[in-house]
Enzyme design. Structure first.
Site, PDB file in Angstrom:
ATOM      1  CB  SER A 117      -0.959   0.008   1.192  1.00 26.16           C
ATOM      2  OG  SER A 117      -0.256   0.158   2.395  1.00 26.16           O
ATOM      3  CE  LYS A 154      -3.509   2.221   3.829  1.00 24.82           C
ATOM      4  NZ  LYS A 154      -2.816   0.948   4.045  1.00 24.82           N
TER       5      LYS A 154
END
Lengths: 195, 195
Positions: A117, A154
């Site tokens: 990600s 993230k």
DNA sequence: ATTATAGGTGAACGATCGTTCACTGACAAG
DNA sequence: CTTGTCAGTGAACGATCGTTCACCTATAAT
């Protein structure tokens, strides 16, 4: 009967001892290490090693290792400049990764990346991240956060609209937490080890 | 008159001394450090610290630091598993970055990446690379090479057609050396430090 | 109230350290 | 050949270390 060891060979022996034992040898141990019989010889050798910059002798006579002995590496410039001359290399600063990358060892952990990600931020599966607990996340930090019961890395985005988590991969949409957001820590460094 | 220090507070003092002086204190110095008057108290405290795993006492009575004292960090599992329980954390291995990433300190150098030719390999401008001199390049290694008088990072590709250098960015075509190729060293690790 | 334990104190002892001094042999420089 | 320097040796001395023993006080457990 072997020929006498050079200063550099003695430094190598000392460095090996230090890395193996996590301390410098005492005088008695150095007699054995360097095949000496005289503590005065040890005393003089340590003066020469101090001049060579591999040990430091305190005002109280106590011996310390310098970065040169404890596994630090040489810090050069930019890749495009390549390696300097041997003389310039000799003058280069040394740097300990432990000291450079970690300011709070007891609060810092190494974890292995398993997802993709954060690929566009240069964080690939298999990479290692150093995560510091107890550090308040700030806008644009890469954080270790818990989302839907799973931990993930993230970007932590904090703007007029509130807080959200963003991936660095277009395949993953931003995450806006409905309830409280659980941040485990802030990523302080990413490491990729080859071979 | 302050209340007596806990074991953990004494460990913190010892760790701070170790990181500042690059050695453990002697008995006389520990009397001052812990506000003791008795060397036997130091002796007993060191037993307790050994049980706590922060120092090691050799067969000859000599004191060594363990990784727990010298700035190593805890090695956890994968990001998706996040942090374990405090009990599991306590049992986690410790790891020294210096020891983990560097096998030949004297032959390893840190340089700063300035170009983007290796972007698709997750090597961004501003990243740090650890380059080991004197290590023979093998197929698919990332190497520091000299091309047209400038140093650059590239994949070292060695196949039936011979040796060539490839970027990890489509904007840079492969390089086939006409003369001898100069490899400065092999990249052992890439590091990206945040904040 | 009594007992046990933990963590400190002080003293003593032999071992090791840290340093100085005088000396020696090998080697380099003149 | 002579002189100077380097790197070792041995001895001596005071300081510090590492360890053991007996003891004390505070605190916890019974």
């Amino acid at each position: 009967m072997r020929s006498p060891l050079s200063l550099q060979e003695k430094i190598t022996l000392l460095s090996q001892f230090y890395r193996r034992e996590h301390r410098l040898p005492g005088y008695a141990e150095m007699l054995t290490l360097f095949d000496y019989r005289s503590r005065n010889a040890v005393f003089k050798l340590l003066r020469r090693m101090e001049l060579a910059g591999v040990v430091r002798i305190g005002a109280n006579g106590k011996l310390s290792a310098t970065d040169r002995l404890s596994g630090a590496i040489r810090l050069l410039g930019q890749v495009k400049a390549g390696f300097p001359s041997p003389a310039e290399e000799e003058l280069a600063d040394t740097i300990s990764l432990d000291e450079y990358l970690i300011s709070h060892p007891a609060a810092t952990f190494m974890l292995t990346v398993s997802g993709d990600s954060m690929l566009d931020a240069g964080i690939h599966p298999g990479d290692l991240v150093l995560v510091e607990k107890g550090r308040e996340a700030r806008h644009n930090d890469v954080v270790l956060a818990q989302v839907d019961g799973e931990w993930t890395l993230k970007y932590y985005i904090c703007d007029a609209h509130g807080v959200r988590l963003e991936a660095a991969n277009r395949r993953y949409p931003p995450i806006r937490p409905r309830q409280s957001l659980q941040i485990g820590g802030v990523v302080r460094a990413v490491i990729r080890k080859y071979r």
